[in-house]
Write an enzyme that holds these catalytic residues in place. Structure first.
Site, PDB file in Angstrom:
ATOM      1  N   ALA A  70      64.382   2.065 -31.451  1.00 27.62           N
ATOM      2  CA  ALA A  70      62.933   1.975 -31.338  1.00 27.62           C
ATOM      3  C   ALA A  70      62.455   1.014 -32.424  1.00 27.62           C
ATOM      4  CB  ALA A  70      62.325   3.353 -31.522  1.00 27.62           C
ATOM      5  N   GLY A 113      67.117   4.551 -30.277  1.00 26.57           N
ATOM      6  CA  GLY A 113      66.523   4.466 -28.943  1.00 26.57           C
ATOM      7  C   GLY A 113      67.326   3.576 -28.003  1.00 26.57           C
ATOM      8  N   GLU A 116      69.934   5.763 -26.674  1.00 24.86           N
ATOM      9  CA  GLU A 116      69.255   6.736 -25.802  1.00 24.86           C
ATOM     10  C   GLU A 116      68.848   6.106 -24.471  1.00 24.86           C
ATOM     11  OE1 GLU A 116      66.665   7.579 -29.190  1.00 24.86           O
ATOM     12  OE2 GLU A 116      67.042   9.695 -28.837  1.00 24.86           O
ATOM     13  N   GLU A 136      68.984   7.556 -36.788  1.00 23.36           N
ATOM     14  CA  GLU A 136      67.615   7.953 -37.154  1.00 23.36           C
ATOM     15  C   GLU A 136      67.558   8.747 -38.454  1.00 23.36           C
ATOM     16  OE1 GLU A 136      68.936   8.235 -34.098  1.00 23.36           O
ATOM     17  OE2 GLU A 136      67.455   7.682 -32.571  1.00 23.36           O
TER      18      GLU A 136
HETATM   19  N1  CO8 Z   1      63.041  -2.084 -35.152  1.00 18.21           N
HETATM   20  C1  CO8 Z   1      62.382  -3.212 -35.523  1.00 18.21           C
HETATM   21  N2  CO8 Z   1      63.021  -4.331 -35.913  1.00 18.21           N
HETATM   22  C2  CO8 Z   1      64.367  -4.334 -35.922  1.00 18.21           C
HETATM   23  C3  CO8 Z   1      65.120  -3.195 -35.537  1.00 18.21           C
HETATM   24  C4  CO8 Z   1      64.403  -2.027 -35.139  1.00 18.21           C
HETATM   25  N3  CO8 Z   1      65.005  -0.912 -34.713  1.00 18.21           N
HETATM   26  N4  CO8 Z   1      66.435  -3.487 -35.666  1.00 18.21           N
HETATM   27  C5  CO8 Z   1      66.495  -4.752 -36.079  1.00 18.21           C
HETATM   28  N5  CO8 Z   1      65.262  -5.278 -36.243  1.00 18.21           N
HETATM   29  C6  CO8 Z   1      64.894  -6.609 -36.715  1.00 18.21           C
HETATM   30  C7  CO8 Z   1      65.131  -6.759 -38.196  1.00 18.21           C
HETATM   31  O1  CO8 Z   1      64.044  -6.200 -38.916  1.00 18.21           O
HETATM   32  C8  CO8 Z   1      65.246  -8.246 -38.316  1.00 18.21           C
HETATM   33  O2  CO8 Z   1      63.958  -8.798 -38.278  1.00 18.21           O
HETATM   34  P1  CO8 Z   1      63.484  -9.870 -39.444  1.00 18.21           P
HETATM   35  O3  CO8 Z   1      64.390 -11.043 -39.225  1.00 18.21           O
HETATM   36  O4  CO8 Z   1      62.065 -10.118 -39.101  1.00 18.21           O
HETATM   37  O5  CO8 Z   1      63.718  -9.175 -40.738  1.00 18.21           O
HETATM   38  C9  CO8 Z   1      65.951  -8.654 -37.025  1.00 18.21           C
HETATM   39  O6  CO8 Z   1      65.759  -7.571 -36.120  1.00 18.21           O
HETATM   40  C10 CO8 Z   1      67.445  -8.859 -37.210  1.00 18.21           C
HETATM   41  O7  CO8 Z   1      67.981  -7.677 -37.785  1.00 18.21           O
HETATM   42  P2  CO8 Z   1      68.925  -7.698 -39.095  1.00 18.21           P
HETATM   43  O8  CO8 Z   1      68.605  -8.855 -39.954  1.00 18.21           O
HETATM   44  O9  CO8 Z   1      68.868  -6.334 -39.715  1.00 18.21           O
HETATM   45  O10 CO8 Z   1      70.338  -7.940 -38.371  1.00 18.21           O
HETATM   46  P3  CO8 Z   1      71.773  -7.512 -38.946  1.00 18.21           P
HETATM   47  O11 CO8 Z   1      72.765  -8.189 -38.045  1.00 18.21           O
HETATM   48  O12 CO8 Z   1      71.875  -7.743 -40.396  1.00 18.21           O
HETATM   49  O13 CO8 Z   1      71.853  -5.923 -38.725  1.00 18.21           O
HETATM   50  C11 CO8 Z   1      71.553  -3.865 -37.462  1.00 18.21           C
HETATM   51  C12 CO8 Z   1      71.850  -5.386 -37.405  1.00 18.21           C
HETATM   52  C13 CO8 Z   1      72.706  -3.131 -38.140  1.00 18.21           C
HETATM   53  C14 CO8 Z   1      71.433  -3.397 -36.023  1.00 18.21           C
HETATM   54  C15 CO8 Z   1      70.243  -3.631 -38.251  1.00 18.21           C
HETATM   55  O14 CO8 Z   1      69.237  -4.480 -37.748  1.00 18.21           O
HETATM   56  C16 CO8 Z   1      69.736  -2.204 -38.189  1.00 18.21           C
HETATM   57  O15 CO8 Z   1      70.269  -1.317 -38.854  1.00 18.21           O
HETATM   58  N6  CO8 Z   1      68.692  -1.979 -37.376  1.00 18.21           N
HETATM   59  C17 CO8 Z   1      68.034  -0.693 -37.266  1.00 18.21           C
HETATM   60  C18 CO8 Z   1      68.907   0.294 -36.532  1.00 18.21           C
HETATM   61  C19 CO8 Z   1      68.224   1.628 -36.459  1.00 18.21           C
HETATM   62  O16 CO8 Z   1      68.029   2.303 -37.448  1.00 18.21           O
HETATM   63  N7  CO8 Z   1      67.866   2.047 -35.252  1.00 18.21           N
HETATM   64  C20 CO8 Z   1      67.185   3.312 -35.028  1.00 18.21           C
HETATM   65  C21 CO8 Z   1      65.715   3.100 -34.998  1.00 18.21           C
HETATM   66  S1  CO8 Z   1      64.809   4.630 -34.922  1.00 18.21           S
HETATM   67  C22 CO8 Z   1      64.893   5.095 -33.330  1.00 18.21           C
HETATM   68  O17 CO8 Z   1      65.435   4.425 -32.505  1.00 18.21           O
HETATM   69  C23 CO8 Z   1      64.252   6.401 -32.992  1.00 18.21           C
HETATM   70  C24 CO8 Z   1      64.084   6.557 -31.502  1.00 18.21           C
HETATM   71  C25 CO8 Z   1      63.252   7.660 -31.110  1.00 18.21           C
HETATM   72  C26 CO8 Z   1      62.087   7.915 -31.997  1.00 18.21           C
HETATM   73  C27 CO8 Z   1      61.162   8.784 -31.249  1.00 18.21           C
HETATM   74  C28 CO8 Z   1      59.950   9.171 -32.067  1.00 18.21           C
HETATM   75  C29 CO8 Z   1      59.042  10.064 -31.280  1.00 18.21           C
END
Ligand code: CO8
Length: 262
Positions: A70, A113, A116, A136
């Site tokens: 998400a 997400g 999911e 998460e």
């Molecule tokens: N949301 C928003 N932006 C994201 C996300 C995300 N989930 N993942 C990556 N991005 C963005 C980064 O911020 C970055 O943007 P910018 O260049 O502007 O800084 C761009 O994508 C590239 O990402 P990275 O530079 O981090 O790329 P890497 O190759 O270094 O790393 C990863 C890749 C490991 C995938 C890393 O991006 C990461 O850890 N991402 C987040 C993963 C995560 O924690 N996902 C879970 C999110 S929470 C969720 O899904 C909950 C769902 C249900 C919630 C329900 C609530 C009711």
């Protein structure tokens, strides 16, 4: 309809075997699932579901990410009342309600997400580059699009608990061993393989395919006794279809069946 966060295409010529392809397309955010993408994926999936010329649907992402979760930037400022009143992610109930088969073709990250969303499909075909996880917990929340429930049903309590509590990622091979994915294929072949699989499904009789999907889904919704009774009743009902006669006659006559969805 024009979309900004996804691409849609129809694959296949002719009357049968046509597949609707949805490609998540927010490359700068690794296909993070925001509200716009949510609405667009659901609208596209429902449009393909309603299109009588389409027999199956494939959802895919990019080489690097199916979806990295998400959208954390969109969620970060929200309060409880915002999440509750907007029923954040509640709309996703519309995807498992799609009646036609949905395949998730996953390469790269399928996290939070993203994992999911993949699990809402009827099955997942993974590239050997795929990485699945429910991270998460590291963000101070828990899965909110079905992860604690679907992952547990798919891979069992012990492994689901470990992944949800640690946020550890698993690779495609471990995901296949655990029963999360149906098959692992080389990354370069992922989309072709998923489309070919979807086309195979789309050539079958549509009503029989819908009933087969419903019957398999029953297995995780009810007792074995009820599930077996449901299966037998719908099995009997298929003998009212022209496609049952055609399928069995074609076998006896040693030719390919020409299903009519009747
Ligand atoms: N949301 C928003 N932006 C994201 C996300 C995300 N989930 N993942 C990556 N991005 C963005 C980064 O911020 C970055 O943007 P910018 O260049 O502007 O800084 C761009 O994508 C590239 O990402 P990275 O530079 O981090 O790329 P890497 O190759 O270094 O790393 C990863 C890749 C490991 C995938 C890393 O991006 C990461 O850890 N991402 C987040 C993963 C995560 O924690 N996902 C879970 C999110 S929470 C969720 O899904 C909950 C769902 C249900 C919630 C329900 C609530 C009711």
């Amino acid at each position: 309809m024009t979309y900004e966060t996804i691409l849609t295409e129809v694959h296949g010529e002719g009357e049968r075997g046509r597949v609707g392809l949805i490609t998540l397309n927010r490359p700068k955010a690794l296909n993070a699932i925001n509200r716009q993408l949510t609405e667009e994926v659901l609208a596209a999936a429902q449009a393909f579901d309603a299109d009588p010329s389409i027999g199956a649907i494939v959802i895919t992402g990019s080489e690097k990410a199916f979806a990295a979760g998400a959208d954390i930037k969109e969620m970060q400022p929200q309060g409880y009342i915002d999440m509750y009143l907007a029923d954040w992610f509640g709309a996703w109930e519309r995807l498992p309600a799609v009646r036609k088969p949905v395949i998730a073709a996953v390469a790269g990250f399928a996290l939070g997400g993203g994992c999911e969303l993949a699990m809402m499909a009827d099955f997942i075909i993974a590239a050997d580059t795929a990485k699945f996880g429910q991270p998460e917990i590291k963000l101070g929340v828990i899965p909110g699009m079905g992860g604690s429930q679907r992952l547990t049903r798919l891979i069992g309590r012990a492994k689901a608990m470990e992944l949800v509590l640690t946020g550890r990622f698993i690779d495609a091979q471990e995901a296949e061993r655990a029963g999360l994915v149906a098959r692992v294929v080389p990354a370069a072949e992922l989309l072709d393989d998923a489309l070919k699989t979807a086309k195979t499904i789309a050539f079958h009789s549509l009503p029989v395919t819908l009933i087969a999907k419903e019957a398999v889904n029953r297995a995780s919704e009810t007792t074995l006794e009820e599930g077996l009774r449901f299966e037998r009743r719908v099995f009997h009902s298929l003998f009212a279809l022209e496609d049952q006669k055609e399928g069995m006659t074609a076998f006896i006559e040693k030719r390919a069946p020409a299903f009519k969805d009747r």
